[in-house]
Scaffold this active site. Sequence first.
Site, PDB file in Angstrom:
ATOM      1  N   ASP A   1      77.874 -87.564  17.505  1.00 27.75           N
ATOM      2  CA  ASP A   1      78.336 -88.857  18.918  1.00 27.75           C
ATOM      3  C   ASP A   1      78.005 -90.295  18.354  1.00 27.75           C
ATOM      4  O   ASP A   1      78.117 -91.163  18.535  1.00 27.75           O
ATOM      5  CB  ASP A   1      77.368 -88.252  19.630  1.00 27.75           C
ATOM      6  CG  ASP A   1      78.053 -87.767  20.797  1.00 27.75           C
ATOM      7  OD1 ASP A   1      79.182 -88.203  21.459  1.00 27.75           O
ATOM      8  OD2 ASP A   1      77.626 -86.704  21.641  1.00 27.75           O
TER       9      ASP A   1
ATOM     10  N   GLU B   1      71.212 -90.452  18.981  1.00 30.20           N
ATOM     11  CA  GLU B   1      73.328 -90.108  18.784  1.00 30.20           C
ATOM     12  C   GLU B   1      74.040 -91.690  19.321  1.00 30.20           C
ATOM     13  O   GLU B   1      75.088 -91.871  19.729  1.00 30.20           O
ATOM     14  CB  GLU B   1      73.315 -88.557  19.595  1.00 30.20           C
ATOM     15  CG  GLU B   1      73.359 -89.187  20.634  1.00 30.20           C
ATOM     16  CD  GLU B   1      73.722 -87.762  21.492  1.00 30.20           C
ATOM     17  OE1 GLU B   1      74.176 -86.947  20.925  1.00 30.20           O
ATOM     18  OE2 GLU B   1      73.365 -87.279  22.088  1.00 30.20           O
TER      19      GLU B   1
ATOM     20  N   CYS C   1      70.577 -82.357  13.918  1.00 32.29           N
ATOM     21  CA  CYS C   1      71.196 -81.393  14.476  1.00 32.29           C
ATOM     22  C   CYS C   1      72.819 -81.706  14.733  1.00 32.29           C
ATOM     23  O   CYS C   1      73.893 -80.312  14.677  1.00 32.29           O
ATOM     24  CB  CYS C   1      70.650 -80.831  15.777  1.00 32.29           C
ATOM     25  SG  CYS C   1      70.445 -82.339  17.305  1.00 32.29           S
TER      26      CYS C   1
ATOM     27  N   HIS D   1      83.836 -80.207  21.202  1.00 30.48           N
ATOM     28  CA  HIS D   1      82.913 -79.065  21.195  1.00 30.48           C
ATOM     29  C   HIS D   1      83.495 -77.799  21.349  1.00 30.48           C
ATOM     30  O   HIS D   1      82.877 -76.558  21.034  1.00 30.48           O
ATOM     31  CB  HIS D   1      82.873 -78.978  22.607  1.00 30.48           C
ATOM     32  CG  HIS D   1      81.431 -80.013  22.470  1.00 30.48           C
ATOM     33  ND1 HIS D   1      81.728 -81.413  23.185  1.00 30.48           N
ATOM     34  CD2 HIS D   1      80.358 -79.888  22.164  1.00 30.48           C
ATOM     35  CE1 HIS D   1      80.927 -82.292  23.055  1.00 30.48           C
ATOM     36  NE2 HIS D   1      79.240 -81.136  22.596  1.00 30.48           N
TER      37      HIS D   1
HETATM   38  C1  PEP Z   1      76.328 -84.717  18.667  1.00 33.48           C
HETATM   39  O1  PEP Z   1      76.560 -85.591  18.559  1.00 33.48           O
HETATM   40  O2  PEP Z   1      75.911 -85.008  16.937  1.00 33.48           O
HETATM   41  C2  PEP Z   1      75.369 -83.624  19.090  1.00 33.48           C
HETATM   42  C3  PEP Z   1      74.488 -82.431  18.224  1.00 33.48           C
HETATM   43  O3  PEP Z   1      75.650 -83.699  20.132  1.00 33.48           O
HETATM   44  P1  PEP Z   1      77.186 -82.546  20.622  1.00 33.48           P
HETATM   45  O4  PEP Z   1      77.607 -82.079  19.062  1.00 33.48           O
HETATM   46  O5  PEP Z   1      76.466 -81.257  21.326  1.00 33.48           O
HETATM   47  O6  PEP Z   1      77.345 -84.116  21.234  1.00 33.48           O
HETATM   48 MG    MG Z   2      76.090 -85.725  21.344  1.00 33.76          MG
END
Ligand code: PEP
Ligand code: MG
Length: 543
Positions: free
Chosen positions: A454, A430, A501, A187
């Site tokens: 994920d 995900e 996303c 993150h």
């Molecule tokens: C993902 O898992 O691709 C996602 C967009 O969520 P995050 O990266 O916040 O877990």
């Molecule tokens: Mg995610």
Amino acid sequence: MIKFKGKGAYGAIAIGRAKILKGYSTRVKRIKVASVEGELLRLNDAKALAREQLNEIYNRARAEVGDESAQIFQIHLMMLDDEDFCELIANTICTEGVNAEWAVSVARERFSALFSSMDDPYMRARASDIEDISRRLIQCLENGASGEKISEKSIICASDLSPSETILLGKDTILGFATALGSESSHTAILARNMAIPAVVSLGDRFLSCVSDGDLLCVDGYTGEVIINPDPKTLEALKVRQSEDMAVRALLEELRGLDSVSLDGTRVKLFANVGSVREVEEAIKNDAEGIGLFRSEFLYLGRDSLPSEDEQFEAYRGALLASNGRLTIIRTLDIGADKRAPYLDLPKEENPALGLRAIRICLRYPEIFRCQLRALLRASVHGRLGIMFPMITSKDELEMSLDIYNDVKRELLESGVSVSNNIELGIMIETPASALISEELAPLVDFFSVGTNDLTQYTLACDRQSSSLDDFCDTHHEAIFKLIEMATRSIHENGGWIGICGELGGDLSLTERFLRIGIDELSVPSSYILKLRDRIRKIDLSK
Ligand code: PEP
Ligand code: MG
């Protein structure tokens, strides 16, 4: 000159002075000191420095996240001068003749245990404030004035940064990031991309032993290379590359306002991923056609209690107003795994990524979920809202989430609160489970959004935080595309739409493949939008 190779997390080049963020060690050594008076003076200096830092953070937090969220730093300022806390530290130094760091850690343990044992949840939560101010004091004692105060724009070097540390640093003080640990889909790397800050992660532990405060650093987010004190020739070459890079960005500006449509006429929605209201404004400036992922959990991080319903309402309303009629998809709380909120006091887990996170926390603690949904629904009349639930693995979970959503909506309407009747509902794909049962989930929602970060982690059994699984973590693995194709078919058969996303959405080598699969929307860091539009406009699916 020393060169290090890591992984580029955001493609851009930064040249500037290094600022080392020292990690905090909870293991403080007990050392006998020669002069108790000298130690008390050191303590006073450290307190003055901590006060200065807290005032600065308070002012920045007020500007970035609002008055209510910033209050916590006022509380920290008060606790720093709490009589009992200060007396215990001074007494330990005087009676035991020991170093101030040790005396602070004694006070930390005593007060933290005291607050933790209290019945009142508000008082219990103060234990983490004690931890926080003790940590700051010890850092100020260890690092002196060169502590974490960042007065000029620098390249931040650290072992690793937590998402909350990254937000607190603020964009204005950072030229670039260079970290020893971390992976491209952690993150912190995602935040660097959202903030459009050149970043290289996973440089290895030796990097920190070779770099010092004030060294000249070049961070090349394209190649993953970081150079400490480059020789004049290398520096010159990098400066040339930096200005070429800026020229390419300027060229892309010409795509502003144009359609994201391929040569054969396939139209794709180009949305942005954001983590704050400010980033929504930036996304719109970067020509985003909507917000495909607002990571609402960042409202819950870097603080020590849950954001209130009104605070959330203000943030969601702000996001909807800033996006000015464009679809704005806010993801409900996705906390857990690397996104920790210590004040929630969740059980410790062996494998947090496989543990209580995201929708599971919302279903286990429905009051937290209901509070967020109330704030979202109240805000919905201020724009075009989409709501999506993360980490769904079963139809039951989705039905339970929708039941709570409908119940909260009914309560609000019954009490006379206006709610938009135009909200789009969706889920994130995900987990492999959600893709595999997507036929059952699709009839219940308007859209799917694929979280490839994920989805890759759970499909390939590769921890997304790990920097040492490159040999096994093939982000272009056919299994991922099969799952995406499956989900696309299911949602299209049910009249809905699908977006991506996760970080893969911005991988230009996959854009054509995603268009061929039938992906309707790509949501990427806003700094990628024009590049992606450029790519889409050169694709011809008829060939
Ligand atoms: C993902 O898992 O691709 C996602 C967009 O969520 P995050 O990266 O916040 O877990
Ligand atoms: Mg995610």
